[in-house]
Every structure is written in C-alpha cells, then in structure tokens.
Design a protein around this motif. Structure first.
Motif, PDB file in Angstrom:
ATOM      1  N   ARG A  44       0.876  -1.089   0.061  1.00 12.64           N
ATOM      2  CA  ARG A  44       0.087  -0.203  -0.027  1.00 12.64           C
ATOM      3  C   ARG A  44       0.709   1.288   0.106  1.00 12.64           C
ATOM      4  O   ARG A  44       1.737   1.390   0.887  1.00 12.64           O
TER       5      ARG A  44
ATOM      6  N   VAL B  52       0.673   5.672   0.065  1.00  6.37           N
ATOM      7  CA  VAL B  52      -0.055   6.513   0.574  1.00  6.37           C
ATOM      8  C   VAL B  52       0.693   7.766  -0.179  1.00  6.37           C
ATOM      9  O   VAL B  52       1.845   8.110   0.086  1.00  6.37           O
TER      10      VAL B  52
ATOM     11  N   VAL C 123      -3.289   5.067  -2.041  1.00  6.13           N
ATOM     12  CA  VAL C 123      -4.303   6.105  -1.270  1.00  6.13           C
ATOM     13  C   VAL C 123      -3.865   7.623  -1.420  1.00  6.13           C
ATOM     14  O   VAL C 123      -2.658   7.859  -1.367  1.00  6.13           O
TER      15      VAL C 123
ATOM     16  N   SER D 109      -7.764   5.016  -3.886  1.00  6.09           N
ATOM     17  CA  SER D 109      -8.758   5.302  -3.086  1.00  6.09           C
ATOM     18  C   SER D 109      -8.318   6.785  -2.356  1.00  6.09           C
ATOM     19  O   SER D 109      -7.184   7.156  -2.782  1.00  6.09           O
TER      20      SER D 109
END
Length: 127
Positions: free
Chosen positions: A1, A3, A26, A51
């Motif tokens: 993930r 960010v 993200v 997202s």
C-alpha cells in the motif's frame, strides 16, 4: 500500500497507480475540493487501484508500506516524515516552504531547526 500524503489533485499518486497497477494507492488530503479533482482524474484514467481519504496527515492510522509527498506545505513535511518513520515505511518527500509556516499551526509545536547538528551549531528557526 502506497500513501500519497498531502495529495492535492493526486499528481504523483495517480502516476504511481498507473505505473504499478498491482499496488493500491491512497490519496490523502484534508482539502475536499482537491480530492474531488483527484477522484475525477482517477475515474477518467480508469484506475481501479486508487482510493481517496479526506483526513489530516497526523490523523491517518492505516498501515502502509510506502509514503510519498510532493510539496507538502510547512509542517506537513514534518508530519509526513514522522508518519512514515513511525510506520517503518519507505518514503520520498519533496518538501516546499519547509519551516515557513511553523507559527500557523498552534495544535502541533515543532522545534526548528529539526536536525541535532543544526541545533548543536546554535542555528535558530531564522536561519
């Protein structure tokens, strides 16, 4: 993930999402208008691995492996750095106006200069 902190319109995060479709990106920012733009761009680019999160950097608690930030303003640079270190995440931060906004954020006090070497040399925030 991955960010992207202080993502704004997602300029960097959307590129990362495009180049690494197996990752989840993200886009985090505290400005809804900026994230609305980022979300529209992600949809237009048909990116399924993006997202958006409307939140302050300091309040982000989800796990991540890589943190990125392109020109996080003022104390956001420090906040991103602290979040990435606390998460034991790899990170790349390209700061802007570092330390220039230190008096605009009363709820988070940060000593300047940040480095021990600069403090030991007797440098102050003015330098």
């Amino acid at each position: 993930r991955v960010v992207e902190f202080a993502a704004g319109g997602g300029h960097l995060g959307l590129l990362v999402a495009h180049l690494f479709p197996e990752s989840h990106v993200v886009l985090l920012d505290r400005k809804k208008g900026s994230l609305d733009v980022a979300e529209r761009r992600a949809v237009a680019l048909e990116l399924q691995n993006v997202s958006v999160v409307l939140q302050d950097v300091l309040d982000y608690e989800a796990e991540f492996d890589v943190g990125i930030a392109l020109h996080p303003c003022g104390l956001a640079t420090d906040a991103v750095h602290l979040k990435c270190v606390a998460a034991n995440a790899a990170y790349v931060i390209a700061p802007c106006c570092y330390g220039k906004l230190q008096h605009t954020c009363s709820h988070w006090e940060v000593p300047f200069p940040r480095s021990a070497a600069a403090q030991d040399a007797g440098l102050g925030a003015e330098e």
